[in-house]
Motif scaffolding. Structure first.
Motif, PDB file in Angstrom:
ATOM      1  N   GLU A 189      -3.206  -8.589  -3.838  1.00 16.85           N
ATOM      2  CA  GLU A 189      -3.860  -7.342  -3.426  1.00 16.85           C
ATOM      3  C   GLU A 189      -5.364  -7.543  -3.329  1.00 16.85           C
ATOM      4  OE1 GLU A 189      -3.500  -2.689  -4.738  1.00 16.85           O
ATOM      5  OE2 GLU A 189      -3.893  -4.168  -6.343  1.00 16.85           O
ATOM      6  N   SER A 190      -5.934  -7.101  -2.204  1.00 12.34           N
ATOM      7  CA  SER A 190      -7.377  -7.222  -2.027  1.00 12.34           C
ATOM      8  C   SER A 190      -8.069  -6.059  -2.739  1.00 12.34           C
ATOM      9  CB  SER A 190      -7.729  -7.205  -0.531  1.00 12.34           C
ATOM     10  OG  SER A 190      -7.432  -5.920   0.013  1.00 12.34           O
ATOM     11  N   VAL A 191      -9.406  -6.193  -2.871  1.00 12.94           N
ATOM     12  CA  VAL A 191     -10.188  -5.136  -3.519  1.00 12.94           C
ATOM     13  C   VAL A 191     -10.071  -3.831  -2.741  1.00 12.94           C
ATOM     14  CG1 VAL A 191     -12.525  -4.432  -4.187  1.00 12.94           C
ATOM     15  CG2 VAL A 191     -11.802  -6.817  -4.500  1.00 12.94           C
ATOM     16  N   GLU A 192     -10.085  -3.910  -1.403  1.00 11.26           N
ATOM     17  CA  GLU A 192      -9.982  -2.709  -0.562  1.00 11.26           C
ATOM     18  C   GLU A 192      -8.615  -2.048  -0.717  1.00 11.26           C
ATOM     19  OE1 GLU A 192     -11.759   0.021   1.826  1.00 11.26           O
ATOM     20  OE2 GLU A 192     -12.710  -1.860   1.166  1.00 11.26           O
ATOM     21  N   GLU A 193      -7.568  -2.867  -0.762  1.00  8.37           N
ATOM     22  CA  GLU A 193      -6.207  -2.327  -0.915  1.00  8.37           C
ATOM     23  C   GLU A 193      -6.042  -1.682  -2.288  1.00  8.37           C
ATOM     24  OE1 GLU A 193      -3.663  -5.418   1.912  1.00  8.37           O
ATOM     25  OE2 GLU A 193      -4.028  -5.892  -0.205  1.00  8.37           O
ATOM     26  N   ARG A 194      -6.631  -2.353  -3.320  1.00  7.50           N
ATOM     27  CA  ARG A 194      -6.521  -1.779  -4.659  1.00  7.50           C
ATOM     28  C   ARG A 194      -7.227  -0.421  -4.730  1.00  7.50           C
ATOM     29  NH1 ARG A 194      -9.358  -4.512  -9.849  1.00  7.50           N
ATOM     30  NH2 ARG A 194     -11.158  -3.785  -8.678  1.00  7.50           N
ATOM     31  N   ARG A 195      -8.392  -0.329  -4.074  1.00  9.50           N
ATOM     32  CA  ARG A 195      -9.122   0.945  -4.084  1.00  9.50           C
ATOM     33  C   ARG A 195      -8.295   2.040  -3.403  1.00  9.50           C
ATOM     34  NH1 ARG A 195     -13.363  -0.860  -2.124  1.00  9.50           N
ATOM     35  NH2 ARG A 195     -14.603  -1.100  -4.041  1.00  9.50           N
ATOM     36  N   ASP A 196      -7.651   1.713  -2.276  1.00  9.25           N
ATOM     37  CA  ASP A 196      -6.823   2.692  -1.564  1.00  9.25           C
ATOM     38  C   ASP A 196      -5.628   3.111  -2.407  1.00  9.25           C
ATOM     39  OD1 ASP A 196      -8.510   2.565   0.565  1.00  9.25           O
ATOM     40  OD2 ASP A 196      -7.260   1.200   1.758  1.00  9.25           O
ATOM     41  N   ARG A 197      -5.017   2.104  -3.086  1.00 14.86           N
ATOM     42  CA  ARG A 197      -3.841   2.411  -3.908  1.00 14.86           C
ATOM     43  C   ARG A 197      -4.209   3.329  -5.065  1.00 14.86           C
ATOM     44  NH1 ARG A 197      -2.458   0.110  -8.495  1.00 14.86           N
ATOM     45  NH2 ARG A 197      -3.776  -1.709  -8.115  1.00 14.86           N
ATOM     46  N   ILE A 198      -5.321   3.030  -5.725  1.00 12.11           N
ATOM     47  CA  ILE A 198      -5.756   3.843  -6.860  1.00 12.11           C
ATOM     48  C   ILE A 198      -6.118   5.258  -6.400  1.00 12.11           C
ATOM     49  CG2 ILE A 198      -7.564   4.095  -8.620  1.00 12.11           C
ATOM     50  CD1 ILE A 198      -7.588   1.028  -8.823  1.00 12.11           C
ATOM     51  N   ALA A 199      -6.758   5.351  -5.201  1.00 12.54           N
ATOM     52  CA  ALA A 199      -7.109   6.672  -4.665  1.00 12.54           C
ATOM     53  C   ALA A 199      -5.851   7.496  -4.415  1.00 12.54           C
ATOM     54  CB  ALA A 199      -7.918   6.526  -3.386  1.00 12.54           C
ATOM     55  N   ARG A 200      -4.800   6.827  -3.888  1.00 14.49           N
ATOM     56  CA  ARG A 200      -3.542   7.533  -3.648  1.00 14.49           C
ATOM     57  C   ARG A 200      -2.909   7.987  -4.954  1.00 14.49           C
ATOM     58  NH1 ARG A 200      -2.716   3.307   0.063  1.00 14.49           N
ATOM     59  NH2 ARG A 200      -1.229   2.321  -1.373  1.00 14.49           N
ATOM     60  N   GLN A 201      -2.974   7.120  -5.966  1.00 15.13           N
ATOM     61  CA  GLN A 201      -2.408   7.484  -7.262  1.00 15.13           C
ATOM     62  C   GLN A 201      -3.163   8.668  -7.878  1.00 15.13           C
ATOM     63  OE1 GLN A 201      -2.507   3.880  -9.543  1.00 15.13           O
ATOM     64  NE2 GLN A 201      -0.625   3.056  -8.639  1.00 15.13           N
ATOM     65  N   GLN A 202      -4.500   8.629  -7.755  1.00 16.38           N
ATOM     66  CA  GLN A 202      -5.293   9.732  -8.294  1.00 16.38           C
ATOM     67  C   GLN A 202      -4.999  11.044  -7.553  1.00 16.38           C
ATOM     68  OE1 GLN A 202      -9.204   7.976  -7.874  1.00 16.38           O
ATOM     69  NE2 GLN A 202      -9.302   7.449 -10.066  1.00 16.38           N
ATOM     70  N   GLU A 203      -4.836  10.942  -6.232  1.00 19.18           N
ATOM     71  CA  GLU A 203      -4.504  12.132  -5.454  1.00 19.18           C
ATOM     72  C   GLU A 203      -3.138  12.667  -5.854  1.00 19.18           C
ATOM     73  OE1 GLU A 203      -4.577  15.221  -2.624  1.00 19.18           O
ATOM     74  OE2 GLU A 203      -6.130  14.033  -3.627  1.00 19.18           O
ATOM     75  N   ALA A 204      -2.184  11.741  -6.085  1.00 17.10           N
ATOM     76  CA  ALA A 204      -0.840  12.154  -6.507  1.00 17.10           C
ATOM     77  C   ALA A 204      -0.895  12.846  -7.864  1.00 17.10           C
ATOM     78  CB  ALA A 204       0.087  10.946  -6.572  1.00 17.10           C
ATOM     79  N   GLN A 205      -1.739  12.313  -8.768  1.00 18.73           N
ATOM     80  CA  GLN A 205      -1.899  12.946 -10.079  1.00 18.73           C
ATOM     81  C   GLN A 205      -2.511  14.342  -9.947  1.00 18.73           C
ATOM     82  OE1 GLN A 205      -4.157  10.065 -12.315  1.00 18.73           O
ATOM     83  NE2 GLN A 205      -2.312   9.287 -13.339  1.00 18.73           N
ATOM     84  N   ARG A 206      -3.495  14.464  -9.040  1.00 16.56           N
ATOM     85  CA  ARG A 206      -4.123  15.766  -8.832  1.00 16.56           C
ATOM     86  C   ARG A 206      -3.111  16.795  -8.310  1.00 16.56           C
ATOM     87  NH1 ARG A 206      -5.785  18.953  -5.102  1.00 16.56           N
ATOM     88  NH2 ARG A 206      -5.092  17.548  -3.438  1.00 16.56           N
ATOM     89  N   VAL A 207      -2.316  16.393  -7.333  1.00 14.33           N
ATOM     90  CA  VAL A 207      -1.296  17.288  -6.777  1.00 14.33           C
ATOM     91  C   VAL A 207      -0.271  17.653  -7.848  1.00 14.33           C
ATOM     92  CG1 VAL A 207       0.595  17.450  -5.117  1.00 14.33           C
ATOM     93  CG2 VAL A 207      -1.594  16.441  -4.420  1.00 14.33           C
TER      94      VAL A 207
END
Length: 473
Positions: free
Chosen positions: A38-56
């Motif tokens: 996993e690249s740094v950019e992909e990890r950032r996108d994945r974490i952002a999605r996880q955080q958004e999922a947690q928010r929802v």
């Protein structure tokens, strides 16, 4: 700003593969497992999605919690059903309840009801003009009178009066179409009808309140004094003398009597008040608003907060036969039912001219009393429209003609009321799944003072029963 960046880095580190504990290779953990290489950019996108999922997820949890709180609060509230056939007076009784216990809300809707009252008046004029037109056609040079022997006393004067009043009918049709736009057919819906929750009050607010706003932009067409073109006030005021003249005309009264038509007994009748209502500065009285007729399709929920802090929900359900299946979902957890049964022994249902109104009321009463879902609910019977019963008996109409079992019992209000009251009491006792007290009141919903006194006693009784059920008293 530094703190924000530090917080952002710690959030990223928290989701870093270095900090993740080994988990079993199951489907759920595979969803959140970082992909290999996993690249740094992909990890950032994945974490952002996880955080958004947690928010929802948090929002959903909060919404569920809030819904549960509202549900629990509503479970503790007092729920009352208004039941009865169409035209039994349910909506009128509801307005009496509003006037008695929520007067600010009641008076706040006065302008909306002003338009309904004006439409009620136009509706009566419409019925009158229809009879006049029919009579004029039957008394034409090539026609015979309805009896075949008595010529009609109507003349060209009545024909000209009718022509002058026709603009009222087109205005009523236009407004009624806005109130009930779906599949509107004037021949099938002769009275004012609205669908619950369809925004009909907004339509009337636009008609009645638009005069207060300067005519700017893309507003609807308005008259010179700032009134909406749909506002019937000016047309009614201009037609006042013709309406009064037609209604008070002796020849027209003779035609109505010969045809057995009593417009004054119909709901929403205001012809005798034309001089007061058909004016530019008309303001409806409390009695006018209570008397107004508006037919509702569907179920309307009304919330009331009493001075003692108790919360009430009153459900006004449509009484037509096609709407009665909609009642059942509202039977759950209801504390009381106010059942309205007019003693209209000489009338038939509008939707089925073969069915006597009083027989239909008794049939409904039996169904409600025997329903197991309502076993714990108090059922309060209102023998409504006592004023109509009084007029009917005074006109010499015999109960025994329509109800043979009444026999030779005196044909007066006291005995007629006692006979049918005992009939309702007997079914209540025999069909109730468990013993309960029989409550009965004789009412005329348009008599606001007397009805409010009855409702005050009913409200206190319902509240007492509710507190007993909660083991508070």
């Amino acid at each position: 700003m530094a703190q924000t960046k530090s917080h952002s880095r710690s959030s990223l580190d928290m989701f870093s593969p270095v900090n993740l504990k080994p988990v079993q290779d199951d489907a759920w953990s595979n969803i959140f497992k970082p992909p290999p290489n996993e690249s740094v950019e992909e990890r950032r996108d994945r974490i952002a999605r996880q955080q958004e999922a947690q928010r929802v997820s948090r929002e959903i949890d909060e919404s569920i919690l809030e819904s549960k709180k509202l549900f629990d609060k509503k479970k503790k509230a007092i729920k009352v059903l208004l039941l009865g056939q169409a035209e039994s007076g349910k909506s009128t009784m509801l307005r009496n309840f509003q006037l008695a216990f929520c007067p600010t809300y009641f008076h706040g809707e006065a302008l909306i009801w002003k338009t309904i009252i004006q439409l009620n008046l136009i509706g009566s004029v419409k019925k009158l003009l229809s009879i006049v037109e029919d009579e004029l056609e039957m008394s034409g040079p090539r026609s015979r009178s309805p009896t075949g022997s008595t010529p009609s006393s109507l003349s060209d004067h009545h024909r000209r009066t009718r022509m002058r009043l026709l603009p009222l009918l087109s205005m009523e049709t236009n407004l009624t179409r806005q109130l009930l736009p779906e599949h509107y057919d004037p021949s099938r819906t002769p009275e004012i009808c609205v669908r619950a929750g369809s925004g009909w009050k907004t339509v009337l607010e636009r008609v009645t309140l638009e005069r207060r706003v300067p005519p700017t932009g893309q507003r609807r067409p308005m008259t010179n004094d700032g009134r909406s073109k749909d506002d019937p006030t000016l047309v009614l005021a201009a037609s006042k003398n013709d309406i009064i003249s037609l209604w008070e005309d002796e020849s027209v009264r003779e035609v109505l009597k010969r045809r057995g038509v009593r417009l004054e007994d119909s709901p929403g009748f205001f012809l005798t008040d034309t001089a007061r209502i058909a004016t530019v500065d008309y303001e409806p009285t409390e009695e006018d608003i209570v008397r107004a007729r508006l037919r509702t399709f569907g179920v309307e929920e009304h919330r009331f907060l009493q001075d003692n802090g108790s919360e009430w929900y009153i459900y006004d359900v449509g009484g037509s036969r096609c709407m009665r299946p909609q009642w059942v979902p509202y039977f759950d957890d209801v504390q009381a039912i106010i059942f309205l049964a007019p003693l209209s022994f000489n009338q038939v249902l509008e939707e089925d001219r073969q069915v006597n109104r009083l027989e239909d009321s008794i049939y409904l009463w039996k169904e409600v009393c025997s329903n197991p879902l309502l076993a714990r609910a108090n059922i309060i019977l209102f023998l409504n429209k006592m004023d109509i019963l009084q007029k009917t008996l005074a006109a010499g109409i015999k109960v025994a003609t329509y109800v043979p079992s009444y026999g030779s019992t005196p044909n007066d209000v006291e005995n007629v009321t006692k006979y049918f009251k005992e009939k309702f009491r007997a079914y209540h006792k025999r069909l109730s799944p468990r013993p309960r007290t029989f409550f009965c009141h004789e009412t005329s919903a348009i008599d606001t003072k007397a009805t409010q006194a009855v409702l005050a006693g009913v409200r206190d009784g319902i509240l007492r029963h509710h507190l007993e059920e909660l083991n508070v008293i």
